[in-house]
Design a protein around this motif. Structure first.
Motif, PDB file in Angstrom:
ATOM      1  N   ARG A 162     -17.359  -2.232  -4.278  1.00  0.00           N
ATOM      2  CA  ARG A 162     -19.315  -3.193  -3.985  1.00  0.00           C
ATOM      3  C   ARG A 162     -19.128  -4.819  -4.496  1.00  0.00           C
ATOM      4  NH1 ARG A 162     -23.344   2.176  -3.103  1.00  0.00           N
ATOM      5  NH2 ARG A 162     -21.891   2.485  -0.532  1.00  0.00           N
ATOM      6  N   ASN A 163     -19.128  -3.987  -5.976  1.00  0.00           N
ATOM      7  CA  ASN A 163     -19.088  -5.286  -6.931  1.00  0.00           C
ATOM      8  C   ASN A 163     -17.747  -6.184  -7.075  1.00  0.00           C
ATOM      9  OD1 ASN A 163     -21.667  -4.510  -7.195  1.00  0.00           O
ATOM     10  ND2 ASN A 163     -21.321  -2.821  -8.899  1.00  0.00           N
ATOM     11  N   ASP A 164     -16.636  -5.735  -6.235  1.00  0.00           N
ATOM     12  CA  ASP A 164     -15.136  -6.515  -6.918  1.00  0.00           C
ATOM     13  C   ASP A 164     -14.606  -7.058  -5.561  1.00  0.00           C
ATOM     14  OD1 ASP A 164     -12.967  -7.409  -8.289  1.00  0.00           O
ATOM     15  OD2 ASP A 164     -12.818  -5.098  -8.712  1.00  0.00           O
ATOM     16  N   PRO A 165     -14.481  -8.261  -5.248  1.00  0.00           N
ATOM     17  CA  PRO A 165     -13.529  -8.677  -3.454  1.00  0.00           C
ATOM     18  C   PRO A 165     -12.528  -8.619  -3.821  1.00  0.00           C
ATOM     19  CG  PRO A 165     -15.348  -9.913  -4.987  1.00  0.00           C
ATOM     20  CD  PRO A 165     -15.583  -9.002  -5.738  1.00  0.00           C
ATOM     21  N   SER A 166     -12.011  -8.214  -5.016  1.00  0.00           N
ATOM     22  CA  SER A 166     -10.647  -8.095  -4.694  1.00  0.00           C
ATOM     23  C   SER A 166     -10.099  -6.491  -4.075  1.00  0.00           C
ATOM     24  CB  SER A 166     -10.268  -8.536  -7.063  1.00  0.00           C
ATOM     25  OG  SER A 166     -10.664  -7.476  -7.447  1.00  0.00           O
ATOM     26  N   LEU A 167     -11.640  -5.371  -4.296  1.00  0.00           N
ATOM     27  CA  LEU A 167     -11.095  -4.680  -3.997  1.00  0.00           C
ATOM     28  C   LEU A 167     -10.962  -3.933  -2.715  1.00  0.00           C
ATOM     29  CD1 LEU A 167     -12.197  -2.675  -6.661  1.00  0.00           C
ATOM     30  CD2 LEU A 167      -9.287  -2.760  -6.366  1.00  0.00           C
ATOM     31  N   LEU A 168     -11.815  -5.176  -1.783  1.00  0.00           N
ATOM     32  CA  LEU A 168     -11.912  -5.372  -0.426  1.00  0.00           C
ATOM     33  C   LEU A 168     -10.182  -6.199   0.014  1.00  0.00           C
ATOM     34  CD1 LEU A 168     -15.606  -7.057   0.142  1.00  0.00           C
ATOM     35  CD2 LEU A 168     -14.455  -4.539  -0.090  1.00  0.00           C
ATOM     36  N   VAL A 169     -10.177  -7.372  -0.565  1.00  0.00           N
ATOM     37  CA  VAL A 169      -8.352  -7.843   0.111  1.00  0.00           C
ATOM     38  C   VAL A 169      -7.307  -6.709  -0.260  1.00  0.00           C
ATOM     39  CG1 VAL A 169      -6.698  -9.523  -0.729  1.00  0.00           C
ATOM     40  CG2 VAL A 169      -9.427  -9.476  -0.917  1.00  0.00           C
ATOM     41  N   ILE A 170      -7.260  -6.336  -1.473  1.00  0.00           N
ATOM     42  CA  ILE A 170      -6.831  -5.161  -1.221  1.00  0.00           C
ATOM     43  C   ILE A 170      -6.995  -3.624  -0.361  1.00  0.00           C
ATOM     44  CG2 ILE A 170      -6.087  -2.570  -2.384  1.00  0.00           C
ATOM     45  CD1 ILE A 170      -6.301  -5.053  -4.630  1.00  0.00           C
ATOM     46  N   ALA A 171      -7.991  -3.311  -0.126  1.00  0.00           N
ATOM     47  CA  ALA A 171      -7.903  -2.516   1.683  1.00  0.00           C
ATOM     48  C   ALA A 171      -7.642  -2.864   2.517  1.00  0.00           C
ATOM     49  CB  ALA A 171      -9.779  -2.579   1.525  1.00  0.00           C
ATOM     50  N   PHE A 172      -8.646  -3.889   2.471  1.00  0.00           N
ATOM     51  CA  PHE A 172      -8.120  -5.008   3.939  1.00  0.00           C
ATOM     52  C   PHE A 172      -6.175  -4.857   4.207  1.00  0.00           C
ATOM     53  CE2 PHE A 172      -5.988  -8.962   5.727  1.00  0.00           C
ATOM     54  CZ  PHE A 172      -6.887  -8.910   7.207  1.00  0.00           C
ATOM     55  N   GLY A 173      -5.695  -5.227   2.821  1.00  0.00           N
ATOM     56  CA  GLY A 173      -3.727  -5.370   2.854  1.00  0.00           C
ATOM     57  C   GLY A 173      -3.144  -3.651   3.351  1.00  0.00           C
ATOM     58  N   ALA A 174      -3.732  -2.734   2.855  1.00  0.00           N
ATOM     59  CA  ALA A 174      -3.549  -1.370   3.230  1.00  0.00           C
ATOM     60  C   ALA A 174      -3.736  -1.152   3.999  1.00  0.00           C
ATOM     61  CB  ALA A 174      -4.005  -0.529   2.156  1.00  0.00           C
ATOM     62  N   VAL A 175      -4.615  -1.571   5.240  1.00  0.00           N
ATOM     63  CA  VAL A 175      -4.794  -1.118   6.435  1.00  0.00           C
ATOM     64  C   VAL A 175      -3.926  -1.800   7.095  1.00  0.00           C
ATOM     65  CG1 VAL A 175      -6.847  -1.160   8.170  1.00  0.00           C
ATOM     66  CG2 VAL A 175      -7.206  -0.124   6.166  1.00  0.00           C
ATOM     67  N   ALA A 176      -3.552  -3.097   6.772  1.00  0.00           N
ATOM     68  CA  ALA A 176      -2.537  -4.195   7.477  1.00  0.00           C
ATOM     69  C   ALA A 176      -1.635  -3.890   8.122  1.00  0.00           C
ATOM     70  CB  ALA A 176      -3.472  -5.926   6.869  1.00  0.00           C
ATOM     71  N   PHE A 177      -1.022  -3.001   6.573  1.00  0.00           N
ATOM     72  CA  PHE A 177      -0.168  -2.015   6.067  1.00  0.00           C
ATOM     73  C   PHE A 177       0.404  -1.184   7.143  1.00  0.00           C
ATOM     74  CE2 PHE A 177       2.819   0.878   4.353  1.00  0.00           C
ATOM     75  CZ  PHE A 177       3.466   1.004   4.047  1.00  0.00           C
ATOM     76  N   GLY A 178      -0.625  -0.533   7.337  1.00  0.00           N
ATOM     77  CA  GLY A 178      -1.031   1.107   8.081  1.00  0.00           C
ATOM     78  C   GLY A 178      -0.292   0.866   9.541  1.00  0.00           C
ATOM     79  N   LEU A 179      -1.480  -0.828  10.356  1.00  0.00           N
ATOM     80  CA  LEU A 179      -0.894  -0.987  11.332  1.00  0.00           C
ATOM     81  C   LEU A 179      -0.137  -1.318  12.252  1.00  0.00           C
ATOM     82  CD1 LEU A 179      -2.692  -1.030  13.543  1.00  0.00           C
ATOM     83  CD2 LEU A 179      -3.290  -3.773  13.412  1.00  0.00           C
ATOM     84  N   ALA A 180       0.816  -2.056  10.694  1.00  0.00           N
ATOM     85  CA  ALA A 180       1.616  -2.959  11.222  1.00  0.00           C
ATOM     86  C   ALA A 180       2.953  -1.525  10.902  1.00  0.00           C
ATOM     87  CB  ALA A 180       2.798  -3.887   9.931  1.00  0.00           C
ATOM     88  N   GLN A 181       3.139  -0.971  10.396  1.00  0.00           N
ATOM     89  CA  GLN A 181       3.576   0.786  10.159  1.00  0.00           C
ATOM     90  C   GLN A 181       3.422   1.990  11.147  1.00  0.00           C
ATOM     91  OE1 GLN A 181       6.028   0.826   7.733  1.00  0.00           O
ATOM     92  NE2 GLN A 181       7.125   2.792   8.039  1.00  0.00           N
TER      93      GLN A 181
END
Length: 124
Positions: free
Chosen positions: A94-113
């Motif tokens: 909520r207060n750290d936009p870099s964690l939003l990018v990491i969340a996006f990357g994590a789910v992108a990895f899961g979808l690619a998998q």
């Protein structure tokens, strides 16, 4: 590619697509509720993360049987774990936009998998 095929090359998986579409409002609303983004970039990241999470969960829909389509079990577990992990990151981001990018990357990895659907795990 031996041992794996792209899910997009296979016959259409209507159940998975329908489940993904049905889950989209829930996952997008959940992602928005967890992160409560402020700003256009954060909103885009959160909505994209929610849509990809719906794709990951929809990929587990049974195709041609009553059992979920898992593929290789360790890979299936790794992909599904990215959804709650992204939820926790969105909540923390909520207060750290870099964690939003990491969340996006994590789910992108899961979808690619999940789109890579391995039919067998390598053995030693």
């Amino acid at each position: 590619m031996s041992g794996s095929t792209l899910a997009l090359d296979a016959a259409p998986h209507r159940r998975a697509l329908l489940l993904g579409v049905a889950l989209s409002p829930v996952t997008v609303a959940g992602a928005w509720f967890l992160a409560r983004p402020s700003g256009l970039m954060a909103l885009t990241l959160v909505l994209s993360t929610g849509l990809m999470a719906a794709g990951v969960l929809g990929s587990y829909a049974p195709v041609g049987s009553r059992r979920p389509t898992l593929g290789c079990t360790p890979c299936a577990v790794a992909a599904v774990v990215t959804v709650p992990a992204a939820g926790l990151l969105l909540l923390s981001g909520r207060n750290d936009p870099s964690l939003l990018v990491i969340a996006f990357g994590a789910v992108a990895f899961g979808l690619a998998q999940r789109l890579r659907t391995p039919t067998e795990c390598p053995t030693r």
